[in-house]
Design a protein around this motif. Structure first.
Motif, short mmCIF file in Angstrom:
data_model
loop_
_atom_site.label_atom_id
_atom_site.label_comp_id
_atom_site.label_asym_id
_atom_site.label_seq_id
_atom_site.Cartn_x
_atom_site.Cartn_y
_atom_site.Cartn_z
N ALA A 279 28.25 81.95 37.25
CA ALA A 279 27.44 82.72 36.30
C ALA A 279 26.56 83.73 37.03
N ILE A 280 25.99 83.32 38.13
CA ILE A 280 25.14 84.22 38.91
C ILE A 280 25.99 85.29 39.59
N ALA A 281 27.16 84.93 40.05
CA ALA A 281 28.06 85.93 40.66
C ALA A 281 28.42 87.01 39.64
N ARG A 282 28.61 86.61 38.39
CA ARG A 282 28.97 87.57 37.34
C ARG A 282 27.79 88.46 36.96
N LEU B 165 38.55 84.20 42.14
CA LEU B 165 39.44 83.75 41.07
C LEU B 165 38.88 84.08 39.69
N PHE B 166 37.56 84.01 39.56
CA PHE B 166 36.94 84.14 38.25
C PHE B 166 36.23 85.46 38.03
N ALA B 167 36.01 86.23 39.08
CA ALA B 167 35.31 87.51 38.94
C ALA B 167 36.30 88.58 38.50
N ALA B 168 35.83 89.46 37.64
CA ALA B 168 36.68 90.56 37.17
C ALA B 168 37.06 91.46 38.33
N GLU B 169 36.11 91.78 39.17
CA GLU B 169 36.36 92.60 40.34
C GLU B 169 35.66 91.94 41.52
N PRO B 170 36.42 91.34 42.44
CA PRO B 170 35.77 90.70 43.60
C PRO B 170 34.92 91.71 44.36
N ALA B 171 33.68 91.33 44.64
CA ALA B 171 32.76 92.22 45.30
C ALA B 171 32.89 92.16 46.81
#
Length: 113
Positions: free
Chosen positions: A29-32, A100-106
């Motif tokens: 959630a924080i990564a998003r 895996l879960f991020a729309a665009e890996p940062a």
């Protein structure tokens, strides 16, 4: 507050469980949304705000994220090179899970492997 999925147990009862722990859900959630309020993170994960605070403290103490005060809010920076804590996955970085879960890996999670 979000509701957890249920699956039928062997005896026909319904038990709540997921493949990721609440710590994993909070990290995602924080990564998003690195500027999310803990109240919003708690609602997304389905835990109390106090539980979200404790989890963030655990993740920060473990070196998985860093909290920076920006005005009246916190901004979180994820350490994608942190290793999973369980010995079965200790050779893997948490950045791979986030990717895996991020729309665009940062970040490039394959670097320094």
């Amino acid at each position: 507050m979000a509701t957890m999925a249920t699956t039928p147990g062997e005896d026909g009862s319904r038990r709540n469980w997921t493949f990721l722990t609440n710590h994993g859900h909070v990290l995602l959630a924080i990564a998003r949304n690195p500027t999310a309020r803990l109240r919003d993170v708690a609602d997304e994960v389905g835990v109390t705000e106090r539980a979200a605070q404790a989890i963030v403290a655990d993740l920060e103490a473990g070196g998985y994220l860093r909290r920076t005060r920006v005005g009246r809010r916190n901004e979180y920076t994820i350490n994608p090179k942190g290793r999973f804590r369980h010995p079965a996955e200790a050779d893997q970085q948490v950045g791979a899970l986030l990717a895996l879960f991020a729309a665009e890996p940062a970040v490039d999670v394959t670097a320094d492997r």
